[in-house]
Design a protein around this motif. Structure first.
Motif, PDB file in Angstrom:
ATOM      1  N   UNK A  26       0.737  -1.059  -0.165  1.00  0.00           N
ATOM      2  CA  UNK A  26       0.095  -0.258  -0.070  1.00  0.00           C
ATOM      3  C   UNK A  26       0.880   1.398   0.091  1.00  0.00           C
ATOM      4  N   UNK A  27       0.904   2.042  -1.125  1.00  0.00           N
ATOM      5  CA  UNK A  27       1.650   3.150  -1.306  1.00  0.00           C
ATOM      6  C   UNK A  27       0.853   4.330  -0.607  1.00  0.00           C
ATOM      7  N   UNK A  74      14.432   9.782   2.439  1.00  0.00           N
ATOM      8  CA  UNK A  74      14.686   8.414   1.799  1.00  0.00           C
ATOM      9  C   UNK A  74      13.622   7.502   2.036  1.00  0.00           C
ATOM     10  N   UNK A  75      12.988   7.656   3.464  1.00  0.00           N
ATOM     11  CA  UNK A  75      11.893   6.897   3.915  1.00  0.00           C
ATOM     12  C   UNK A  75      10.671   7.154   2.965  1.00  0.00           C
ATOM     13  N   UNK A  76      10.476   8.236   2.589  1.00  0.00           N
ATOM     14  CA  UNK A  76       9.195   8.809   1.735  1.00  0.00           C
ATOM     15  C   UNK A  76       9.606   8.037   0.266  1.00  0.00           C
ATOM     16  N   UNK A  94       5.252  14.199  -7.419  1.00  0.00           N
ATOM     17  CA  UNK A  94       4.643  14.935  -6.127  1.00  0.00           C
ATOM     18  C   UNK A  94       5.307  16.177  -5.701  1.00  0.00           C
ATOM     19  N   UNK A  95       6.588  16.398  -5.849  1.00  0.00           N
ATOM     20  CA  UNK A  95       7.217  17.700  -5.396  1.00  0.00           C
ATOM     21  C   UNK A  95       6.447  19.017  -6.227  1.00  0.00           C
ATOM     22  N   UNK A  96       6.112  18.631  -7.351  1.00  0.00           N
ATOM     23  CA  UNK A  96       5.267  19.760  -8.065  1.00  0.00           C
ATOM     24  C   UNK A  96       3.794  19.679  -8.310  1.00  0.00           C
ATOM     25  N   UNK A  97       3.339  18.321  -8.222  1.00  0.00           N
ATOM     26  CA  UNK A  97       1.880  18.221  -8.499  1.00  0.00           C
ATOM     27  C   UNK A  97       1.126  17.932  -7.047  1.00  0.00           C
ATOM     28  N   UNK A 115       6.113   5.909  -0.923  1.00  0.00           N
ATOM     29  CA  UNK A 115       5.630   6.733  -2.198  1.00  0.00           C
ATOM     30  C   UNK A 115       5.796   5.593  -3.546  1.00  0.00           C
ATOM     31  N   UNK A 116       6.908   5.208  -3.760  1.00  0.00           N
ATOM     32  CA  UNK A 116       7.088   4.509  -4.545  1.00  0.00           C
ATOM     33  C   UNK A 116       6.738   2.980  -4.433  1.00  0.00           C
ATOM     34  N   UNK A 117       6.784   2.428  -3.320  1.00  0.00           N
ATOM     35  CA  UNK A 117       6.270   1.211  -3.219  1.00  0.00           C
ATOM     36  C   UNK A 117       7.333   0.142  -2.949  1.00  0.00           C
ATOM     37  N   UNK A 118       8.540   0.682  -3.594  1.00  0.00           N
ATOM     38  CA  UNK A 118       9.683  -0.475  -3.500  1.00  0.00           C
ATOM     39  C   UNK A 118      10.864   0.409  -3.881  1.00  0.00           C
ATOM     40  N   UNK A 119      12.049  -0.379  -4.058  1.00  0.00           N
ATOM     41  CA  UNK A 119      13.351   0.664  -4.508  1.00  0.00           C
ATOM     42  C   UNK A 119      13.163   0.901  -5.836  1.00  0.00           C
ATOM     43  N   UNK A 120      13.999   1.729  -6.364  1.00  0.00           N
ATOM     44  CA  UNK A 120      13.609   2.429  -7.399  1.00  0.00           C
ATOM     45  C   UNK A 120      15.014   3.130  -7.934  1.00  0.00           C
ATOM     46  N   UNK A 121      15.187   3.259  -9.472  1.00  0.00           N
ATOM     47  CA  UNK A 121      16.285   4.202  -9.676  1.00  0.00           C
ATOM     48  C   UNK A 121      16.052   5.392 -10.301  1.00  0.00           C
ATOM     49  N   UNK A 122      14.441   5.456 -10.507  1.00  0.00           N
ATOM     50  CA  UNK A 122      14.120   6.804 -11.072  1.00  0.00           C
ATOM     51  C   UNK A 122      13.483   7.876 -10.200  1.00  0.00           C
ATOM     52  N   UNK A 123      12.920   7.428  -9.135  1.00  0.00           N
ATOM     53  CA  UNK A 123      12.084   8.235  -8.192  1.00  0.00           C
ATOM     54  C   UNK A 123      11.059   9.071  -8.756  1.00  0.00           C
ATOM     55  N   UNK A 124      10.419   8.293  -9.932  1.00  0.00           N
ATOM     56  CA  UNK A 124       9.477   9.273 -10.825  1.00  0.00           C
ATOM     57  C   UNK A 124       8.303   9.953  -9.599  1.00  0.00           C
TER      58      UNK A 124
END
Length: 389
Positions: free
Chosen positions: A137-138, A185-187, A205-208, A191-200
């Motif tokens: 659950x993200x 880092x925790x966020x 969300x920083x903007x939206x 938010x992503x629900x798993x490890x990521x290399x993009x942090x998309x």
């Protein structure tokens, strides 16, 4: 993260192995009762982090307990679940002490994970052997953020008990280190629900949804401050904050989405535990060093991509530095390891330095190379190093 354990002297009374300490007036009174007698017995790493004059640089290694050690691999065969290993007091203590028993580092770090406190906030997670952390659950809406609750320390008693036992085991021969993940880092995981290399998702969300992200980061900052205080009250001499993915932010965005929440944590902890050294480490942070210093921490961790002389020049002599040997050096010859260690020690200067790798010990690293670096750290005194500079 020294001369008590094993010599008939007792560990400080406030840190009990039978039950974890709970932040509050009682624990603060207990700590205060031993401040005067403990001051003269502070571990080398604590004194170096505070900027006191020491004869050599203390040394510990990130991921010094782990799969490169045969003893860890054998234990993992019997206990294949990482969650079991990192959430069972007896196993935490045994694993944390494996490098202590082998190398006698100047810091003994708690075997745990930055995600360990999340269930105490209402965020369950699992760890997949191949994919790493998985959060089914993200959290990406304000309603979801509002459902998070204050940190339930009863779900983290295994951490408190482990720290207390580690403190009793090593006394003042080494610093016991606790740690937490930074809000940013925790966020990323929440938010992503798993490890990521993009942090998309989180970067979008920083903007939206900046209000949602701010609410989540603020909540995490306050709860991680509580968790840090709990670790200190339970026995930690020092705390390291891992802003592991902070280096993925452009400096301008780091100033908005990581820095303020780190400052919030540091201010809260320093208000109640002013003498406990706090270290901030962010991988890939060469462009952020000056900004890391502004958080108010006592020690800035330097990764291996920054020359230590440049780091000292940029940050000055009024803050301690940690690092920053390239972990791959430990696959090289003993001469190469010695050259790298001496180079880092000379460039860091004869004060305010904690020798470490620039990242964690890599899987497959020869144990004899780790042993050699620890031996060098004990042999190389500042007086000798500067005399031959």
């Amino acid at each position: 993260m020294q001369q008590l354990a094993g010599r008939g002297l007792k560990a400080p009374k406030p840190f009990s192995s039978s039950a974890p300490a709970v932040p509050g007036s009682r624990s603060r009174q207990l700590r205060a009762s031993v401040v005067s007698q403990a001051a003269a017995q502070d571990p080398l790493m604590v004194r170096a982090a505070r900027g006191e004059k020491v004869e050599r640089a203390p040394c510990w290694m990130m991921r010094q307990a782990g799969r490169y050690q045969k003893s860890y691999r054998e234990l993992a065969k019997k206990h294949p679940s990482f969650r079991e290993r990192s959430e069972t007091t007896e196993l935490i203590v045994e694993i944390s002490l494996q490098p202590w028993n082998s190398f006698k580092p100047d810091g003994v770090i708690l075997f745990s994970d930055i995600l360990t406190p999340l269930p105490g906030l209402g965020v369950p997670f699992e760890i997949d052997d191949n994919k790493g952390p998985i959060l089914e659950q993200t959290i990406r809406t304000m309603d979801q953020v509002k459902k998070l609750h204050a940190l339930d320390l009863s779900k983290l008693e295994f951490v408190g008990r482990a720290l207390g036992q580690l403190r009793q085991e090593v006394g003042s021969q080494a610093a016991v280190l606790g740690f937490v993940g930074s809000p940013w880092t925790l966020a990323t995981y929440i938010i992503e629900g798993q490890s990521t290399s993009l942090y998309k998702n989180i970067k979008t969300m920083c903007y939206t949804a900046p209000d949602v992200l701010d609410a989540l980061l603020s909540h995490l900052a306050d709860q991680m401050a509580t968790y840090i205080k709990y670790q200190i009250d339970s026995g930690a001499h020092c705390i390291q904050i891992f802003d592991s993915w902070g280096g993925q932010l452009p400096p301008r965005e780091w100033e908005r989405w990581s820095g303020p929440y780190l400052k919030r944590i540091v201010a809260s902890v320093k208000a109640t535990h002013p003498n406990t050294p706090l270290t901030l480490y962010a991988n890939g942070s060469g462009g952020l060093l000056e900004r890391l210093k502004t958080t108010g921490v006592d020690v800035v961790g330097i990764d291996w991509t920054v020359d230590m002389a440049d780091a000292r020049k940029r940050l000055g002599n009024d803050i301690s530095l940690q690092g920053n040997i390239d972990p791959t050096i430990l696959f090289a010859s003993q001469d190469a390891i010695e050259a790298a260690v001496k180079d880092t020690l000379r460039k860091a200067g004869d004060k305010r330095h904690v020798l470490n790798l620039g990242h964690g010990v890599l899987v497959g690293t020869p144990e004899e190379s780790v042993a050699h670096m620890f031996e060098l750290s004990k042999q190389i005194k500042y007086a000798d190093l500067l005399a031959h500079a």
